[in-house]
Design a protein around this motif. Sequence first.
Motif, PDB file in Angstrom:
ATOM      1  N   ILE A   8       0.816  -1.196   0.000  1.00 45.66           N
ATOM      2  CA  ILE A   8       0.000   0.000   0.000  1.00 45.66           C
ATOM      3  C   ILE A   8       0.856   1.255   0.000  1.00 45.66           C
ATOM      4  O   ILE A   8       0.499   2.282  -0.569  1.00 45.66           O
ATOM      5  CB  ILE A   8      -0.934  -0.052   1.219  1.00 45.66           C
ATOM      6  N   PRO A  12       0.331   5.275  -4.764  1.00 47.10           N
ATOM      7  CA  PRO A  12      -0.238   6.549  -4.297  1.00 47.10           C
ATOM      8  C   PRO A  12      -1.771   6.467  -4.217  1.00 47.10           C
ATOM      9  O   PRO A  12      -2.412   5.731  -4.967  1.00 47.10           O
ATOM     10  CB  PRO A  12       0.164   7.552  -5.373  1.00 47.10           C
ATOM     11  N   THR A  56     -12.711   2.158   1.187  1.00 40.95           N
ATOM     12  CA  THR A  56     -11.699   1.257   1.753  1.00 40.95           C
ATOM     13  C   THR A  56     -10.313   1.873   1.632  1.00 40.95           C
ATOM     14  O   THR A  56      -9.503   1.811   2.570  1.00 40.95           O
ATOM     15  CB  THR A  56     -11.738  -0.090   1.028  1.00 40.95           C
ATOM     16  N   ALA A  57     -10.033   2.467   0.462  1.00 38.66           N
ATOM     17  CA  ALA A  57      -8.717   3.075   0.253  1.00 38.66           C
ATOM     18  C   ALA A  57      -8.489   4.177   1.273  1.00 38.66           C
ATOM     19  O   ALA A  57      -7.446   4.222   1.934  1.00 38.66           O
ATOM     20  CB  ALA A  57      -8.644   3.648  -1.170  1.00 38.66           C
ATOM     21  N   PHE A  58      -9.474   5.067   1.454  1.00 38.35           N
ATOM     22  CA  PHE A  58      -9.311   6.146   2.440  1.00 38.35           C
ATOM     23  C   PHE A  58      -9.117   5.575   3.832  1.00 38.35           C
ATOM     24  O   PHE A  58      -8.280   6.042   4.609  1.00 38.35           O
ATOM     25  CB  PHE A  58     -10.534   7.063   2.437  1.00 38.35           C
ATOM     26  N   SER A  59      -9.915   4.536   4.140  1.00 33.10           N
ATOM     27  CA  SER A  59      -9.810   3.941   5.462  1.00 33.10           C
ATOM     28  C   SER A  59      -8.407   3.396   5.699  1.00 33.10           C
ATOM     29  O   SER A  59      -7.809   3.629   6.748  1.00 33.10           O
ATOM     30  CB  SER A  59     -10.854   2.833   5.581  1.00 33.10           C
ATOM     31  N   ALA A  60      -7.866   2.722   4.702  1.00 28.60           N
ATOM     32  CA  ALA A  60      -6.529   2.137   4.862  1.00 28.60           C
ATOM     33  C   ALA A  60      -5.483   3.232   4.984  1.00 28.60           C
ATOM     34  O   ALA A  60      -4.600   3.149   5.840  1.00 28.60           O
ATOM     35  CB  ALA A  60      -6.234   1.233   3.678  1.00 28.60           C
ATOM     36  N   TYR A  61      -5.595   4.253   4.193  1.00 29.51           N
ATOM     37  CA  TYR A  61      -4.561   5.294   4.220  1.00 29.51           C
ATOM     38  C   TYR A  61      -4.650   6.148   5.465  1.00 29.51           C
ATOM     39  O   TYR A  61      -3.699   6.784   5.856  1.00 29.51           O
ATOM     40  CB  TYR A  61      -4.657   6.185   2.965  1.00 29.51           C
ATOM     41  N   HIS A  62      -5.846   6.213   6.073  1.00 29.18           N
ATOM     42  CA  HIS A  62      -5.985   6.994   7.308  1.00 29.18           C
ATOM     43  C   HIS A  62      -5.899   6.141   8.546  1.00 29.18           C
ATOM     44  O   HIS A  62      -6.054   6.661   9.648  1.00 29.18           O
ATOM     45  CB  HIS A  62      -7.335   7.741   7.306  1.00 29.18           C
ATOM     46  N   SER A  63      -5.705   4.835   8.341  1.00 25.09           N
ATOM     47  CA  SER A  63      -5.658   3.892   9.477  1.00 25.09           C
ATOM     48  C   SER A  63      -6.892   4.028  10.362  1.00 25.09           C
ATOM     49  O   SER A  63      -6.800   4.120  11.583  1.00 25.09           O
ATOM     50  CB  SER A  63      -4.402   4.121  10.338  1.00 25.09           C
ATOM     51  N   ASP A  64      -8.050   4.096   9.726  1.00 21.14           N
ATOM     52  CA  ASP A  64      -9.291   4.263  10.491  1.00 21.14           C
ATOM     53  C   ASP A  64     -10.294   3.215  10.042  1.00 21.14           C
ATOM     54  O   ASP A  64     -10.725   3.220   8.892  1.00 21.14           O
ATOM     55  CB  ASP A  64      -9.860   5.660  10.231  1.00 21.14           C
ATOM     56  N   PRO A  65     -10.673   2.275  10.928  1.00 16.56           N
ATOM     57  CA  PRO A  65     -11.560   1.190  10.509  1.00 16.56           C
ATOM     58  C   PRO A  65     -12.988   1.643  10.175  1.00 16.56           C
ATOM     59  O   PRO A  65     -13.737   0.894   9.560  1.00 16.56           O
ATOM     60  CB  PRO A  65     -11.549   0.241  11.704  1.00 16.56           C
TER      61      PRO A  65
END
Lengths: 109, 163, 633
Positions: A8, A12, A56-65
């Motif tokens: 990940i 980008p 999902t992408a935003f969640s992964a990049y922000h480390s927020d479930p």
Amino acid sequence: MKELSSAIQLIPLENYIFLSVALFSIGMMGVLFRRNTIAILMCLELMFNSVNLLLTAFSAYHSDPSGQVFVFFIMIVAAAEVAVGLSIVVMMKRNVDSIDINLLNRLKW
Amino acid sequence: MIFLFYLLSTIMIVCALLVVFSKNPINNVIYLILCFIAMAGHYILLNAQFLAVVHIIVYTGAIMVLFLFVIMLLNLNKAIIIRKSTVTRVSAVITGGIFFLVLLAATRQTFEIHAKYPFNSEIGLVSGIGKTLFGEFLLPFEISSILFISAMVGAMMFGKKDA
Amino acid sequence: MVALIPYITLAWLVPAFPLVGFLITSLAKNKLKHNQAGIIASTMVALSFITSVFLFFILNSSGQDSATLTLFNWVSAGDLKIPFALLIDHLSLVMMLIITGIGALIHIYSIGYMRDDERVNSFFAQMNLFTFSMLLLVMGANYLILFIGWEGVGFCSYLLIGFWFKNPAFNYAARKAFVMNRIGDLGFILGIILLFFTFKSVSFNEVFSQAATLQSGAPILTLITLLLLVGAVGKSAQIPLFTWLPDAMAGPTPVSALIHAATMVTAGIYMIARSSILYNLAPITSNVMIILGLTTAIITAIVGLRQNDIKKVLAYSTVSQLGYMFLALGLGAYSAAIFHVTTHAFFKALLFLGAGSIIHAMGGEQDIRKMGGLRSKMPITFLTFLIATLAISGIPPFSGFFSKDLILTKAFEISPWLYALALGGALITCFYMFRLFYLVFFGNQRLSSAHPHESPRVMTVPLMVLSVLSLFGGFLNIPALFGGDSGFENFLHKAVTSKESGEISSATEVGLIIVSLSLLGIIIVLAYRTYVKKSTVPAADGAPSSLIARIVANKFYLDEIFAALIEKPFGRLSDFLFKSVEVKVLDSAVDGVGTLTSRLGSLVRRLQQGNISFYLFAMVAGILLFIIFILFV
């Protein structure tokens, strides 16, 4: 799994945004393009999933479930929508013997 | 790894376009399933393993089978000749293109994208999702069951012969 | 000394009683039996008379000059704050007593007079509403409340004059009264607007206290008073707007009595007396009022000489007497004007009710040429009518003498010429009243088909009460000459500011009274010789007569002059506006809007044909535009 989980960081976030925008546009174009009601429903699924991907992408990049939980909820709504939509298609086929969306112009009454 | 991303993306976009443009409903469904499988790959790339599994089960396993089932039931498995006029189809393509451009411009305009947050590979796992789902989002989760029941009842109502 | 405040709150009862009576009689008019409506209506007016008497004693013993009772805030918008308030002072109390007292007698009389009318319940409802409006008019504490009553009175007079609406001529008379009043009302409302514009208030207290600081003869005051005068001229039937009053005879006779004696025509006099402070500061307007009043008094008296309808004669005498009141107002003798209103209310109500009794006895016949010899048939009516005739002619000690003599004396103080003219009008009044009296009651009966009889008790008792009032009403205000203390004038001086006038010696005053009395005596003898001794009967309508006689009989052709000067050009203007502006411009514009809307509708209708694909396109286009708008605009 270690390799995958670090993948990940090489990709980008813009790429995911472009991808889901493309998918969304394709799905919308399909909705406008097709007359087959079932195909239109499928294109709607495509649009749903592009949004899911972006969340999902935003969640992964922000480390927020939370983002992924929302994807879960969207799946719930989509499943319900498909169930109802398809039953409408069945009824339509039974009543007017066609699934052409343009025959649904009785909605004007 | 970036190679994997581009491969999956290409598969997805090609399949999506085929969903729109191929005429046979059965083929449409097959292409859509392919598209969704590629999307599950993306979920794994994003460390959202739980979602990847749920996605395969719910979409490819349930929803798409439902589509197939309806198509078979209504005996629609041959190419349908109904078509929109050329003007409509061209304008549909143009509208989609414009939409794509506008959304791109919007992303360019609104914010600068950067991933500066500390990376955590645990959040996509079942335990991470589960803690959030049954903590913060417990009430919406329970309410969604009501949505399901009402959708079920609605579908049955529509399906009744003398409705 | 009695505290005013706890009792004055009862003032709202005075107008409330007739209003309740109106509501009962009008809402239950199909349920009430024949006499019930009349009894209810009369009771209500009598109750408010009792309340008024009570308030009168309270105010007298309290030693205060006035009291205001604010019921609620009616209008409150920016600078404009108008409370719904009642003002109780000496002036409004006098008017309340007249209205409710005379009104109650007329109501009782109507029970007998209207017994056989099929719409008797509506009649009493309208009479009560009439009384209510007039009470509101005299009790209001600001010009706007006064205006409500003013308009209410005009509306009720329209209803009552046209009460027998099945006769088109009566309807025409009602309409004429309404329109003529409306012309006056226009001036009145403009005056009120100008008042508010100048003083930022319409309340009597505030306007008068601010106006007192202005200089005498200020142009704005002259304009305001002239505009208010236009309203008073319309309502009180002065030249040139008097022609509606004689035509108002179309209504039932009690209505005429109510209009002439207690309500309606006295409204203009009351309004000017109420605004006495303004009028004192506007000498031009006062002079206009003197000229108007004197001309009206003399001209209508001359017209009255040639009228043969009993009610028309009385109507012209009313206009003439109103002219005297305006003369008094113009002379600044406001309390004298109100005094004349009071005595006039007594004897004019008596005259009209007596005339009603005569008409009742003659089976609806109103032409005095066909009457005669009623003296023995109707003794009570004869006696009461005699008293009223003596009173209106100004014979002492009847009430008319005191009030008329007061006005004449005031006129003499200004100029002997004014006195001579006013006396001339009074002599003419005397002549035609006795002409009427002799023709009706003396000689032989000229209409063989009628069987005259005395009216029932319910009609004669009010007549007797009124004749007592006409006989002794003048003693309310015995002038200093006869050893009195001018009680009525002093009473009113607390509410009305009369102009100071020069004193004349009591020798001159006695001389004036002797002159006028001897002239009146000559006139009465002259009338007696003409109509009783020679038993002259006025010529029939078609008979040839001299030019002057014809002019007089046709009321100086005033109606025709109005028609030529105002009605015809106005009619032509309306015709032009109808044919070219209304039909061509307005109609086509309105139609055009309709056509445009329906065309647009059929155009837009195509969007709504249920085509889902089109809806989807429209939706996407909308979303696109929305995003573009957010991002790039």
